[in-house]
Write a protein that holds these residues in place. Structure first.
Motif, PDB file in Angstrom:
ATOM      1  N   ILE A   1      -0.513   7.166  -1.218  1.00  0.00           N
ATOM      2  CA  ILE A   1      -0.202   8.575  -1.493  1.00  0.00           C
ATOM      3  C   ILE A   1      -0.990   9.114  -2.681  1.00  0.00           C
ATOM      4  N   TYR A   2      -1.136   8.312  -3.717  1.00  0.00           N
ATOM      5  CA  TYR A   2      -1.742   8.794  -4.960  1.00  0.00           C
ATOM      6  C   TYR A   2      -3.250   8.565  -5.068  1.00  0.00           C
ATOM      7  N   THR A   3      -3.837   7.804  -4.134  1.00  0.00           N
ATOM      8  CA  THR A   3      -5.291   7.590  -4.192  1.00  0.00           C
ATOM      9  C   THR A   3      -6.013   8.008  -2.918  1.00  0.00           C
ATOM     10  N   GLY A   4      -5.306   8.073  -1.788  1.00  0.00           N
ATOM     11  CA  GLY A   4      -5.964   8.393  -0.527  1.00  0.00           C
ATOM     12  C   GLY A   4      -6.719   7.214   0.060  1.00  0.00           C
ATOM     13  N   MET A   5      -6.481   6.010  -0.464  1.00  0.00           N
ATOM     14  CA  MET A   5      -7.161   4.821   0.055  1.00  0.00           C
ATOM     15  C   MET A   5      -6.666   4.482   1.459  1.00  0.00           C
ATOM     16  N   ARG A   6      -7.537   3.868   2.226  1.00  0.00           N
ATOM     17  CA  ARG A   6      -7.174   3.410   3.561  1.00  0.00           C
ATOM     18  C   ARG A   6      -6.299   2.159   3.457  1.00  0.00           C
ATOM     19  N   ARG A   7      -5.572   1.868   4.535  1.00  0.00           N
ATOM     20  CA  ARG A   7      -4.671   0.720   4.527  1.00  0.00           C
ATOM     21  C   ARG A   7      -5.413  -0.575   4.213  1.00  0.00           C
ATOM     22  N   GLY A   8      -6.542  -0.814   4.908  1.00  0.00           N
ATOM     23  CA  GLY A   8      -7.310  -2.031   4.682  1.00  0.00           C
ATOM     24  C   GLY A   8      -7.847  -2.130   3.266  1.00  0.00           C
ATOM     25  N   GLU A   9      -8.225  -0.975   2.697  1.00  0.00           N
ATOM     26  CA  GLU A   9      -8.734  -0.965   1.326  1.00  0.00           C
ATOM     27  C   GLU A   9      -7.644  -1.345   0.329  1.00  0.00           C
ATOM     28  N   ILE A  10      -6.427  -0.887   0.588  1.00  0.00           N
ATOM     29  CA  ILE A  10      -5.299  -1.215  -0.293  1.00  0.00           C
ATOM     30  C   ILE A  10      -4.966  -2.696  -0.201  1.00  0.00           C
ATOM     31  N   LEU A  11      -4.947  -3.232   1.014  1.00  0.00           N
ATOM     32  CA  LEU A  11      -4.591  -4.635   1.201  1.00  0.00           C
ATOM     33  C   LEU A  11      -5.701  -5.574   0.719  1.00  0.00           C
ATOM     34  N   GLY A  12      -6.915  -5.061   0.622  1.00  0.00           N
ATOM     35  CA  GLY A  12      -8.029  -5.868   0.112  1.00  0.00           C
ATOM     36  C   GLY A  12      -8.266  -5.700  -1.376  1.00  0.00           C
ATOM     37  N   LEU A  13      -7.463  -4.861  -2.025  1.00  0.00           N
ATOM     38  CA  LEU A  13      -7.630  -4.575  -3.450  1.00  0.00           C
ATOM     39  C   LEU A  13      -7.251  -5.785  -4.303  1.00  0.00           C
TER      40      LEU A  13
ATOM     41  N   ARG B   1     -13.760  -3.583  -0.921  1.00  0.00           N
ATOM     42  CA  ARG B   1     -13.599  -4.342   0.315  1.00  0.00           C
ATOM     43  C   ARG B   1     -12.411  -3.823   1.117  1.00  0.00           C
ATOM     44  N   SER B   2     -12.301  -4.311   2.340  1.00  0.00           N
ATOM     45  CA  SER B   2     -11.186  -3.950   3.199  1.00  0.00           C
ATOM     46  C   SER B   2     -10.681  -5.207   3.891  1.00  0.00           C
ATOM     47  N   LEU B   3      -9.371  -5.348   3.983  1.00  0.00           N
ATOM     48  CA  LEU B   3      -8.764  -6.510   4.633  1.00  0.00           C
ATOM     49  C   LEU B   3      -8.262  -6.119   6.015  1.00  0.00           C
ATOM     50  N   ALA B   4      -8.515  -6.982   6.984  1.00  0.00           N
ATOM     51  CA  ALA B   4      -8.053  -6.725   8.352  1.00  0.00           C
ATOM     52  C   ALA B   4      -7.553  -8.026   8.956  1.00  0.00           C
ATOM     53  N   TYR B   5      -6.828  -7.887  10.060  1.00  0.00           N
ATOM     54  CA  TYR B   5      -6.320  -9.062  10.777  1.00  0.00           C
ATOM     55  C   TYR B   5      -6.848  -9.042  12.203  1.00  0.00           C
ATOM     56  N   THR B   6      -7.396 -10.176  12.653  1.00  0.00           N
ATOM     57  CA  THR B   6      -7.826 -10.300  14.037  1.00  0.00           C
ATOM     58  C   THR B   6      -7.116 -11.507  14.654  1.00  0.00           C
ATOM     59  N   PRO B   7      -6.720 -11.429  15.920  1.00  0.00           N
ATOM     60  CA  PRO B   7      -5.983 -12.526  16.559  1.00  0.00           C
ATOM     61  C   PRO B   7      -6.718 -13.867  16.514  1.00  0.00           C
ATOM     62  N   LYS B   8      -8.042 -13.844  16.637  1.00  0.00           N
ATOM     63  CA  LYS B   8      -8.796 -15.091  16.706  1.00  0.00           C
ATOM     64  C   LYS B   8      -9.083 -15.692  15.334  1.00  0.00           C
ATOM     65  N   LYS B   9      -9.415 -14.839  14.361  1.00  0.00           N
ATOM     66  CA  LYS B   9      -9.830 -15.356  13.050  1.00  0.00           C
ATOM     67  C   LYS B   9      -8.787 -15.167  11.953  1.00  0.00           C
ATOM     68  N   GLY B  10      -7.719 -14.463  12.257  1.00  0.00           N
ATOM     69  CA  GLY B  10      -6.705 -14.219  11.234  1.00  0.00           C
ATOM     70  C   GLY B  10      -7.157 -13.147  10.261  1.00  0.00           C
TER      71      GLY B  10
ATOM     72  N   PHE C   1       0.337   5.916   9.053  1.00  0.00           N
ATOM     73  CA  PHE C   1      -0.066   5.493   7.709  1.00  0.00           C
ATOM     74  C   PHE C   1      -1.319   6.249   7.286  1.00  0.00           C
ATOM     75  N   HIS C   2      -2.264   6.426   8.205  1.00  0.00           N
ATOM     76  CA  HIS C   2      -3.509   7.120   7.863  1.00  0.00           C
ATOM     77  C   HIS C   2      -3.252   8.567   7.434  1.00  0.00           C
ATOM     78  N   ASP C   3      -2.119   9.126   7.878  1.00  0.00           N
ATOM     79  CA  ASP C   3      -1.796  10.497   7.502  1.00  0.00           C
ATOM     80  C   ASP C   3      -1.405  10.614   6.025  1.00  0.00           C
ATOM     81  N   LEU C   4      -1.113   9.493   5.384  1.00  0.00           N
ATOM     82  CA  LEU C   4      -0.881   9.518   3.933  1.00  0.00           C
ATOM     83  C   LEU C   4      -2.186   9.894   3.232  1.00  0.00           C
ATOM     84  N   ARG C   5      -3.285   9.444   3.790  1.00  0.00           N
ATOM     85  CA  ARG C   5      -4.618   9.801   3.279  1.00  0.00           C
ATOM     86  C   ARG C   5      -4.862  11.301   3.465  1.00  0.00           C
ATOM     87  N   HIS C   6      -4.474  11.816   4.635  1.00  0.00           N
ATOM     88  CA  HIS C   6      -4.593  13.258   4.878  1.00  0.00           C
ATOM     89  C   HIS C   6      -3.693  14.033   3.915  1.00  0.00           C
TER      90      HIS C   6
END
Length: 380
Positions: free
Chosen positions: A199-211, A227-236, A317-322
């Motif tokens: 809410i206070y920075t407009g960062m994306r979800r992945g950017e927040i989780l990778g902070l 950086r940005s953190l993401a989850y994939t079924p094959k690599k975690g 969640f992305h609408d928090l950025r908006h």
């Protein structure tokens, strides 16, 4: 290049060399029979020879669409895009372009523009949004374009197809009052920190989780997005590239957010003491109580639950950025500054997205122009 004509039973058949198979290195031949008269077979052969001589002949592929797109995606396409993008595109491919596609098992070379349009109409009837069908359209276009380059088809049937237009949907955002109500009900301190940052920075979800804590300068009151953190079924859990070069940016933050971050840091210290050797210190600002990566999917589940409890407008969640951007623009913050804060590659993107929120300042334009002319006159 020559061909031959043979009588097989009561019908005539032509055989002609059409090149060398690049995979096996063996000679490829084109055979066609069923001609009642020899001269008809000769005429068809002559036409084919002209196409071969003019480099216009393309051997029709016997490969079905589903076979081709699976091979193209695995061996070619996914190696040229990001991992999280590949996961999303693969899911779209499997569900819509193979399992729920009427031409999935049709030979690639036989698919027409009409087939493509029928497919789009089917998706419209099933209730999918124009923007989502456009994603299918884009993937189809890329796949068929590659088939054309590989000389499996002579033209791309998607070129003249008509996907549905994208209807611009009204942007859903929270008012400052709704933000306060939502945060009031968000009592889980770990998740509260995630939503405060969004809410206070407009960062994306992945950017927040990778902070990481090393990305925060408490003295200068700024966060560096790296950086940005993401989850994939094959690599975690994986770190992914930021969307654009401008996405790597510095974001100034308030004293309030600094205080909240410092409180959160102290909470993490208690987790370390509690779990001792079980705690995995990876320097993440947002992590589980054992220091491991925060699952992005759980964030969405928690947000949906809190929205229901707080009875505020249902947004993504992305609408928090908006929401962050919209409040800044409605308060008169320069669009270029907002674009930099969001990490947009071009302020034009920001303006196109939030143009309807830019304060109307037309009322004083005439007076400003008149004053400028008067100043010039006074100098004469």
């Amino acid at each position: 290049m020559k061909g031959s004509i043979k009588l097989r039973g009561s019908n005539w058949t032509y055989v002609v060399d059409v090149g060398i198979d690049p995979v096996t290195g063996k000679r490829k031949q084109k055979t066609k029979g069923g001609f009642k008269r020899k001269k008809d077979a000769q005429s068809a052969l002559n036409k084919l020879l002209v196409e071969i001589d003019d480099n216009r002949y393309i051997d029709p592929s016997k490969e079905t669409f589903s076979e081709f797109i699976d091979r193209w995606f695995t061996e070619h396409f996914q190696k040229r895009i990001g991992e999280t993008t590949a996961v999303n595109k693969n899911s779209l491919k499997d569900k819509h372009l193979i399992k729920e596609n009427p031409f999935a098992h049709k030979p690639l070379s036989k698919i027409t523009t009409e087939d493509i349009d029928v497919f789009y109409n089917l998706k419209i009837d099933e209730g999918y949004r124009g923007s989502y069908i456009r994603k299918m359209h884009q993937l189809l276009k890329q796949a068929f374009e590659q088939a054309k380059k590989w000389e499996k088809i002579s033209s791309n049937p998607v070129d003249n197809a008509e996907p549905p237009s994208i209807k611009k949907e009204e942007m859903k955002i929270w008012s400052p009052q709704e933000i306060n109500v939502f945060l009031l009900y968000c009592t889980d301190e770990r998740y509260r920190m995630i939503f405060l940052l969004a809410i206070y920075t407009g960062m994306r979800r992945g950017e927040i989780l990778g902070l990481k804590w090393s990305d925060i300068d408490f003295e200068k009151k700024k966060i560096t997005v790296k950086r940005s953190l993401a989850y994939t079924p094959k690599k975690g859990y994986i770190f992914t590239k930021l969307k654009t070069k401008n996405a790597k940016r510095e974001i100034l933050i308030t004293d309030m957010l600094i205080d909240e971050l410092l409180k959160h840091l102290k909470r993490q210290q208690t987790w370390k003491q509690r779990f001792e050797k079980e705690y995995r210190d990876q320097d993440f600002v947002i992590c589980t109580e054992k220091g491991t990566e925060q699952d992005p999917r759980n964030v969405l589940v928690m947000m949906k639950r809190l929205i229901s409890i707080a009875n505020v407008t249902s947004i993504r969640f992305h609408d928090l950025r908006h929401t962050h951007a919209s409040i800044l623009i409605s308060e008169g913050v320069d669009i270029v500054k907002v674009a930099h804060r969001l990490g947009h590659s071009n302020p034009k993107i920001t303006l196109e997205t939030y143009a309807h929120l830019v304060p109307n300042q037309d009322n004083d334009v005439a007076d400003i122009f008149h004053s400028a002319i008067n100043r010039s006159v006074s100098k004469l």
